[in-house]
Design an enzyme around this catalytic site. Structure first.
Site, mmCIF file in Angstrom:
data_model
loop_
_atom_site.group_PDB
_atom_site.id
_atom_site.type_symbol
_atom_site.label_atom_id
_atom_site.label_comp_id
_atom_site.label_asym_id
_atom_site.label_seq_id
_atom_site.Cartn_x
_atom_site.Cartn_y
_atom_site.Cartn_z
ATOM 1 N N LYS A 79 0.865 -1.180 0.000
ATOM 2 C CA LYS A 79 0.000 0.000 0.000
ATOM 3 C C LYS A 79 0.899 1.226 0.000
ATOM 4 O O LYS A 79 2.046 1.169 0.462
ATOM 5 C CB LYS A 79 -0.869 -0.004 1.259
ATOM 6 C CG LYS A 79 -2.151 0.765 1.123
ATOM 7 C CD LYS A 79 -3.326 -0.075 0.643
ATOM 8 C CE LYS A 79 -4.592 0.732 0.538
ATOM 9 N NZ LYS A 79 -5.730 -0.046 0.098
ATOM 10 N N GLY A 186 -18.963 7.366 -0.503
ATOM 11 C CA GLY A 186 -17.971 7.694 -1.526
ATOM 12 C C GLY A 186 -18.075 6.732 -2.695
ATOM 13 O O GLY A 186 -19.158 6.271 -3.048
ATOM 14 N N VAL A 188 -17.305 3.618 -3.105
ATOM 15 C CA VAL A 188 -17.891 2.303 -2.826
ATOM 16 C C VAL A 188 -19.257 2.443 -2.147
ATOM 17 O O VAL A 188 -20.235 1.808 -2.553
ATOM 18 C CB VAL A 188 -16.964 1.454 -1.917
ATOM 19 C CG1 VAL A 188 -17.600 0.092 -1.642
ATOM 20 C CG2 VAL A 188 -15.592 1.276 -2.546
ATOM 21 N N TYR A 190 -21.585 4.648 -2.062
ATOM 22 C CA TYR A 190 -22.764 5.066 -2.827
ATOM 23 C C TYR A 190 -23.273 3.926 -3.713
ATOM 24 O O TYR A 190 -24.478 3.677 -3.800
ATOM 25 C CB TYR A 190 -22.484 6.313 -3.679
ATOM 26 C CG TYR A 190 -23.802 6.912 -4.116
ATOM 27 C CD1 TYR A 190 -24.502 7.761 -3.278
ATOM 28 C CD2 TYR A 190 -24.388 6.546 -5.329
ATOM 29 C CE1 TYR A 190 -25.749 8.257 -3.624
ATOM 30 C CE2 TYR A 190 -25.633 7.036 -5.690
ATOM 31 C CZ TYR A 190 -26.303 7.893 -4.835
ATOM 32 O OH TYR A 190 -27.556 8.364 -5.174
HETATM 33 P P1 NAD Z 1 -14.000 7.533 -0.851
HETATM 34 O O1 NAD Z 1 -12.951 8.463 -0.402
HETATM 35 O O2 NAD Z 1 -14.511 7.617 -2.248
HETATM 36 O O3 NAD Z 1 -15.278 7.613 0.124
HETATM 37 C C1 NAD Z 1 -15.190 7.736 1.512
HETATM 38 C C2 NAD Z 1 -16.412 8.565 1.933
HETATM 39 O O4 NAD Z 1 -16.495 8.526 3.369
HETATM 40 C C3 NAD Z 1 -16.311 10.029 1.530
HETATM 41 O O5 NAD Z 1 -17.512 10.408 0.877
HETATM 42 C C4 NAD Z 1 -16.127 10.774 2.864
HETATM 43 O O6 NAD Z 1 -16.723 12.053 2.860
HETATM 44 C C5 NAD Z 1 -16.838 9.828 3.812
HETATM 45 N N1 NAD Z 1 -16.417 9.915 5.221
HETATM 46 C C6 NAD Z 1 -15.166 10.032 5.731
HETATM 47 N N2 NAD Z 1 -15.194 10.019 7.075
HETATM 48 C C7 NAD Z 1 -16.507 9.877 7.420
HETATM 49 C C8 NAD Z 1 -17.197 9.809 8.668
HETATM 50 N N3 NAD Z 1 -16.559 9.875 9.832
HETATM 51 N N4 NAD Z 1 -18.539 9.663 8.666
HETATM 52 C C9 NAD Z 1 -19.212 9.604 7.481
HETATM 53 N N5 NAD Z 1 -18.617 9.674 6.272
HETATM 54 C C10 NAD Z 1 -17.280 9.812 6.244
HETATM 55 O O7 NAD Z 1 -13.416 6.067 -0.560
HETATM 56 P P2 NAD Z 1 -13.887 4.671 -1.174
HETATM 57 O O8 NAD Z 1 -13.034 4.309 -2.321
HETATM 58 O O9 NAD Z 1 -15.374 4.642 -1.308
HETATM 59 O O10 NAD Z 1 -13.458 3.690 0.022
HETATM 60 C C11 NAD Z 1 -14.208 3.602 1.219
HETATM 61 C C12 NAD Z 1 -13.535 2.595 2.149
HETATM 62 O O11 NAD Z 1 -13.488 1.310 1.497
HETATM 63 C C13 NAD Z 1 -12.072 2.930 2.492
HETATM 64 O O12 NAD Z 1 -11.783 2.481 3.803
HETATM 65 C C14 NAD Z 1 -11.284 2.121 1.477
HETATM 66 O O13 NAD Z 1 -9.961 1.841 1.926
HETATM 67 C C15 NAD Z 1 -12.125 0.871 1.414
HETATM 68 N N6 NAD Z 1 -11.962 0.112 0.175
HETATM 69 C C16 NAD Z 1 -12.183 0.713 -1.032
HETATM 70 C C17 NAD Z 1 -12.031 -0.026 -2.205
HETATM 71 C C18 NAD Z 1 -12.314 0.558 -3.567
HETATM 72 O O14 NAD Z 1 -12.448 -0.204 -4.535
HETATM 73 N N7 NAD Z 1 -12.445 1.871 -3.689
HETATM 74 C C19 NAD Z 1 -11.631 -1.376 -2.129
HETATM 75 C C20 NAD Z 1 -11.438 -1.961 -0.865
HETATM 76 C C21 NAD Z 1 -11.604 -1.203 0.276
#
Ligand code: NAD
Length: 354
Positions: A79, A186, A188, A190
């Site tokens: 990472k 975000g 994922v 949504y």
């Molecule tokens: P993202 O940044 O697109 O979305 C995160 C969302 O969480 C944002 O809209 C942010 O405003 C919101 N947020 C942050 N802190 C918050 C809180 N305290 N309360 C409410 N909302 C809050 O990230 P993502 O890509 O959707 O990833 C989300 C999680 O899933 C992360 O932990 C990421 O590591 C994990 N993940 C993502 C993927 C992927 O394919 N994107 C894969 C595996 C794991």
């Protein structure tokens, strides 16, 4: 800041990368490459200090090793984190400098998107390195075109995982009429919300970004809540889809749900939380199992991308979780511990065979 004595340090390599001209301060952690090159996203986040960034990248890269092993992928765990606010500090030169540092690792680490980075950022990083995944346009299993963004695959994997968790804990073969609280809407969160809404779920949502929240209210008839209210609202399932470390002792003592299943990495603040969830009868879908969809998607992109095969492997997340839930029940052992043991066994099998 200590590295070798850091409690999370069990890594093959940790690289500290700085490019003063562009303002890049980054850390790349390669946890384990026994199964293959380290594959994992590049996060950009306004960490309070370097120590917090180091702790995050060490923990995140370790869970990538477990995730890849559990999903049966020939990749290791790595990472990267860029220290800075993605909304104000990001610039083209910084991302290109990041690409330069990744290129120097000669493929031992392959990057992708994460919190604070997007496909377009990854395309910029890719100007300076070959080792980027999640950027190539591809087809869905139904033949429609889509971008390289792995988030839809992650969301689908979490949806599959929620269905099997509901079957296990509540005995229902459907989700209609259930209540799910989602923290974070975000990339994922949504898309997970859309899948759940289409399956007849009533959504309770919270996000620090008001626009994300409003979209879910308008398009998915979701109930918007403050971050604090969300954690106090009685629902069937809590889906953490924001940052890690959310599940701590004080939260789970009062969290009014029976299932926790979401995409966030490293949801358990400490290992002990897995035990406490088990004792409280809350079924926890281990994060590195349920959120493996994106990793599966980008791993296929690096090989031969066969959408139907990707879809089968995403559905397999459900079978894996069912096995873990059954073992947990039979052995009266937390789901998180069962999942860690299976991953470690797989890694050791490969090490023994080498
Ligand atoms: P993202 O940044 O697109 O979305 C995160 C969302 O969480 C944002 O809209 C942010 O405003 C919101 N947020 C942050 N802190 C918050 C809180 N305290 N309360 C409410 N909302 C809050 O990230 P993502 O890509 O959707 O990833 C989300 C999680 O899933 C992360 O932990 C990421 O590591 C994990 N993940 C993502 C993927 C992927 O394919 N994107 C894969 C595996 C794991």
């Amino acid at each position: 800041m200590t590295v070798f004595n850091h409690p999370e340090f069990q890594h093959e390599q940790v690289h500290f990368c700085q490019d003063k001209a562009s303002g890049l301060n980054a850390i790349i952690a390669i946890h384990n490459t026994r199964l293959g090159p380290a594959l994992g996203g590049c996060r950009m986040y306004p960490y309070n200090n370097d120590e917090t960034a180091l702790t995050d990248v060490l923990k995140l890269s370790r869970s990538m090793t477990y995730k890849a092993a559990m999903a049966g992928l020939a990749y290791g765990g790595g990472k990267a984190v860029i220290i800075g606010d993605p909304s104000t500090d990001k610039n083209e030169a910084m991302l290109q400098a990041m690409g330069h540092f990744i290129e120097q690792l000669n493929g031992h680490y392959i990057t992708a998107e994460d919190v604070g980075t997007s496909v377009s950022d990854l395309l910029t990083i890719a100007k300076r390195t070959h080792y980027v995944a999640g950027i190539s346009d591809k087809l869905t299993s139904t033949g429609s075109p889509r971008s390289g963004d792995p988030s839809p695959a992650t969301a689908y994997g979490v949806f599959v995982g929620i269905k099997v968790a509901v079957e296990q804990r509540l005995g229902y073969g459907h989700l209609a009429g259930l209540k799910v609280s989602i923290q974070g809407l975000g990339k994922v969160g949504y898309q997970l919300a859309v899948l759940l809404h289409d399956a007849g779920v009533k959504l309770y949502v919270s996000d620090l970004n008001v626009q994300h929240l409003q979209k879910a209210v308008t398009e998915l008839d979701a109930t918007p809540l403050s971050p604090q209210q969300l954690l106090q609202t009685q629902t069937d399932i809590f889906a953490p889809c924001a940052m890690g470390g959310i599940l701590d002792e004080s939260l789970i003592e009062q969290l009014p749900v029976v299932i926790i299943a979401g995409s966030a990495n490293n949801q358990l603040a400490t290992e002990r939380i897995g035990e406490l969830l088990h004792q409280r009868g809350i079924l926890y879908a281990p994060d590195f199992v349920i959120n493996a969809g994106g990793l599966i998607d980008i791993a296929h992109e690096l090989g031969i991308h066969n959408p139907k095969q990707v879809h089968r492997q995403l559905d397999n997340i459900g079978h894996t979780l069912t096995e873990i839930f059954k073992c947990s029940q039979q052995q009266n052992c937390p789901t998180h511990s069962i999942a860690c043991s299976i991953s470690e066994e797989r890694i050791h099998q490969v090490m023994d065979a080498a």
